[in-house]
Design an enzyme around this catalytic site. Structure first.
Site, short mmCIF file in Angstrom:
data_model
loop_
_atom_site.label_atom_id
_atom_site.label_comp_id
_atom_site.label_asym_id
_atom_site.label_seq_id
_atom_site.Cartn_x
_atom_site.Cartn_y
_atom_site.Cartn_z
N ALA B 16 0.84 -1.20 0.00
CA ALA B 16 0.00 0.00 0.00
C ALA B 16 0.87 1.24 0.00
O ALA B 16 2.05 1.19 0.32
CB ALA B 16 -0.90 0.00 1.23
N CYS B 17 0.25 2.34 -0.37
CA CYS B 17 0.91 3.65 -0.38
C CYS B 17 1.55 3.90 0.98
O CYS B 17 0.90 3.64 1.98
CB CYS B 17 -0.12 4.72 -0.69
N PRO B 18 2.74 4.38 1.15
CA PRO B 18 3.64 4.88 0.10
C PRO B 18 4.68 3.86 -0.37
O PRO B 18 5.66 4.23 -0.98
CB PRO B 18 4.35 6.02 0.84
N MET B 19 4.47 2.57 -0.05
CA MET B 19 5.54 1.60 -0.31
C MET B 19 5.94 1.45 -1.79
O MET B 19 7.13 1.38 -2.08
CB MET B 19 5.14 0.22 0.26
N ASP B 43 -1.69 -1.57 -5.96
CA ASP B 43 -2.25 -0.34 -5.43
C ASP B 43 -2.79 0.51 -6.58
O ASP B 43 -2.05 0.88 -7.49
CB ASP B 43 -1.15 0.40 -4.65
#
Lengths: 159, 192
Positions: B16-19, B43
């Site tokens: 998920a964000c920010p990964m 995502d």
């Protein structure tokens, strides 16, 4: 080479969700090659607390504060729907399901990405927090140091 | 879909964000200039994120292919010398003149020397794809006498390719300037 862009965030809030937003933006900005500073003041300092108890000499008020404030990022409550501590449990379950990164991991990632984590020394004194109680590898500074970073920042946030 | 060569693949599925963007940044740091990175993500926001990130950090966003819920993003690491394009090969042709030549249906060869992933998302109809790095192994695919227009994104790689061709007996080679970055004529991609 162009000069590096800069992002500065003031983390005032001690809420888990708000701190999470701050750290997600910070990690994103670091991926954008920004130089990032998060300036922790007031309740935001709790995000930097170590989760174990550290023995330091404290006065009565300082002890009270230390007891009443969350010890570390994982213990922080939600700004909304906290339900006396049940809310964070729910949200962490939901986060796991959606693979969102929990706050302590976001803080660790921020340190990996060389994000400058700053603790405001003035509010540390007010809340009775000592350097020994906060995470290693962070910096200690006041408003002038924050402004020095922020004045040429492209992104400045107060959370 | 045609084969699309990438130099590295990053698995960001399930993150998920920010990964995805954090991982992309790390992967790009170790990538060589000019190489292509494929990022596989689930995502939904990653498409806008990767595109914006590439543009802001000066890398080249090639495109995204969606396949069974997985978004495959392709970006190419830019090199610094590409923007200061100083071409050495003397025979050049402008985009406009090439466009006219193609409209006149002349029997010509358009040779696209960009990476296959760049080619896949956007190329001139009928163009042959041979990336600059593989050109020497594929001289036999080309006819030394036919009129050949060499094209890349900005004219730098095609300049090198033109020189290579000329020194290997190709007599009718032209470098297209500026190239695909300024091409407003017809293009096709892998879907067509």
């Amino acid at each position: 080479m162009t000069e590096k862009k800069r992002t500065t965030i003031i983390l005032f809030s001690g809420d888990y969700d708000k701190a999470m937003a701050a750290y997600i933006i910070a990690n994103g900005a670091a991926a954008y090659d920004h130089e990032v500073t998060i300036f922790h003041t007031f309740w935001g300092l709790n995000a930097l607390r170590k989760d174990e108890q550290v023995t330091v000499k404290k006065g009565f008020m300082e002890k009270m504060f230390a007891k009443m404030m969350p010890r570390g990022a994982d213990k922080m409550g939600l700004s909304n729907m906290n339900f006396a501590g049940f809310g964070p449990k729910m949200i962490k379950g939901v986060m796991k399901k959606h693979n969102a990164v929990p706050l302590p991991d976001l803080i660790e990632m921020a340190q990996d990405q060389d994000i400058k984590l700053v603790a405001c020394t003035m509010t540390m004194d007010l809340l009775g927090l000592h350097q020994e109680e906060l995470l290693d590898g962070i910096e200690y500074a006041g408003v002038a140091a924050y402004l020095a970073d922020a004045e040429d920042g492209k992104v400045n946030l107060f959370i | 879909m045609e084969k699309m060569k990438v130099n590295q693949t990053l698995d960001a599925k399930g993150l998920a964000c920010p990964m995805p963007i954090v991982k992309t940044k790390k992967a790009m740091k170790d990538l060589e200039s000019g190489h292509v990175l494929e990022i596989q993500a689930t995502d939904k926001g990653s498409k806008a994120d990767i595109k914006a990130w590439s543009e802001s950090t000066g890398h080249q966003y090639l495109g995204t292919i969606e396949e069974g819920g997985v978004l495959n993003h392709f970006i190419r690491k830019s090199s610094h010398d590409e923007t200061t394009s100083e071409t050495k090969y003397p025979y050049t042709i402008s985009n406009e003149d090439l466009m006219k030549t193609l409209e006149d249906n002349e029997q010509v060869v358009v040779l696209d020397v960009r990476e296959t992933a760049e080619y896949a998302f956007n190329h001139i109809p009928g163009a042959i794809s041979i990336p600059l790095g593989e050109l020497e192994d594929h001289f036999d695919q080309l006819n030394k006498a036919s009129k050949t227009f060499v094209i890349c994104r900005t004219g730098t790689r095609s300049d090198l390719a033109s020189q290579k061709l000329a020194s290997n007996g190709f007599t009718n080679v032209f470098n297209v300037l500026p190239g695909m970055s300024g091409w407003f004529g017809k293009t096709v991609n892998f879907n067509q």
